[in-house]
Design an enzyme around this catalytic site. Sequence first.
Site, PDB file in Angstrom:
ATOM      1  N   GLY A 171      -7.550  -2.409 -30.889  1.00 28.15           N
ATOM      2  CA  GLY A 171      -7.859  -2.399 -29.474  1.00 28.15           C
ATOM      3  C   GLY A 171      -8.112  -3.747 -28.824  1.00 28.15           C
ATOM      4  N   ASP A 172      -8.409  -4.773 -29.622  1.00 26.85           N
ATOM      5  CA  ASP A 172      -8.645  -6.120 -29.062  1.00 26.85           C
ATOM      6  C   ASP A 172      -8.157  -7.141 -30.086  1.00 26.85           C
ATOM      7  OD1 ASP A 172      -9.448  -8.146 -27.378  1.00 26.85           O
ATOM      8  OD2 ASP A 172     -11.572  -7.996 -27.868  1.00 26.85           O
ATOM      9  N   LEU A 173      -6.895  -7.008 -30.448  1.00 28.41           N
ATOM     10  CA  LEU A 173      -6.378  -7.696 -31.632  1.00 28.41           C
ATOM     11  C   LEU A 173      -5.798  -9.064 -31.286  1.00 28.41           C
ATOM     12  CD1 LEU A 173      -6.303  -6.984 -34.616  1.00 28.41           C
ATOM     13  CD2 LEU A 173      -3.996  -6.130 -34.312  1.00 28.41           C
ATOM     14  N   TRP A 174      -6.689  -9.979 -30.873  1.00 32.26           N
ATOM     15  CA  TRP A 174      -6.263 -11.359 -30.699  1.00 32.26           C
ATOM     16  C   TRP A 174      -6.644 -12.146 -31.956  1.00 32.26           C
ATOM     17  CZ3 TRP A 174      -9.527 -15.797 -29.551  1.00 32.26           C
ATOM     18  CH2 TRP A 174     -10.890 -15.499 -29.549  1.00 32.26           C
ATOM     19  N   ASN A 177     -10.140 -12.264 -33.663  1.00 28.88           N
ATOM     20  CA  ASN A 177     -10.732 -11.063 -34.258  1.00 28.88           C
ATOM     21  C   ASN A 177     -10.118 -10.697 -35.603  1.00 28.88           C
ATOM     22  OD1 ASN A 177     -12.552 -10.773 -32.193  1.00 28.88           O
ATOM     23  ND2 ASN A 177     -11.352  -9.273 -31.065  1.00 28.88           N
TER      24      ASN A 177
END
Length: 265
Positions: A171-174, A177
């Site tokens: 969901g916030d895979l930059w 992370n």
Amino acid sequence: WAPIAGGNIGESFCIEIEGGGRAFLKHYRGCAPGIALAEARGLAWLAEARAIRVASVLAVGNDWLSLDWIDSQPPAPDYNKLLGHELAALHSAGASGFGWSQDNSIGRLPQINTQLDSWASFYSDRRIAPLKQRAEDLGLLTRALAGRLDELIDAIPQLAHVSEPAARLHGDLWNGNILADENGAPCLLDPTVYGGHREIDLAMMKLFGGFDASVWSAYEEALPLEPGAEARVPLYQVYPLLVHVCLFGKSYLAPLSEALDAVMR
């Protein structure tokens, strides 16, 4: 304990444990109640897939979270191949539908996860429309840009119509992370999970860079993408760009406008 750098919405600490060992602690000062509990559940949900290492929860409170300490090392020679294969395995683990069992947060922003039957409806109604309204309420959008987002919302049923079932998403895979653990293997942190189209995780990875091209080839080797995936990248970057507009202001309006240009051309 000692403070350490990292994180945009919380304070981070290294905890020295009596008898030996260390732990990582995040304190979400001034954030919405339950943000840490939702993150802990999200980490456990990702770990259930047994696809890729996920930071382990040691203890959790309403506004704090303690995780195992990961002594990050340089990536192993096969790190990129591992990341591609393991991310494909995580997505393949699936979800019960488009959404999740509870709402959570992305940054300081609430993220609504009430399930819907179709991905296009979920992406439109649970992701783009609420953030477009928030950005408007904050006075961050020009009338023209708000109108273009309305046009996008109307077009999403055609643009995001896919046949795949819901994937298990980080969901916030930059790049910030994901880290290389003690063995140089990938490990996931700081998720904001839900069930959705797997391409949105990949689009987020491409938004700010930091990943080698071999990650994508390894992913496709394990789990080929549907036709049109490359054309959908800017569509799925609209959501994280709207998040950044709401969190960090008008400096992200230009890349948001560019993504809309690419989608609606």
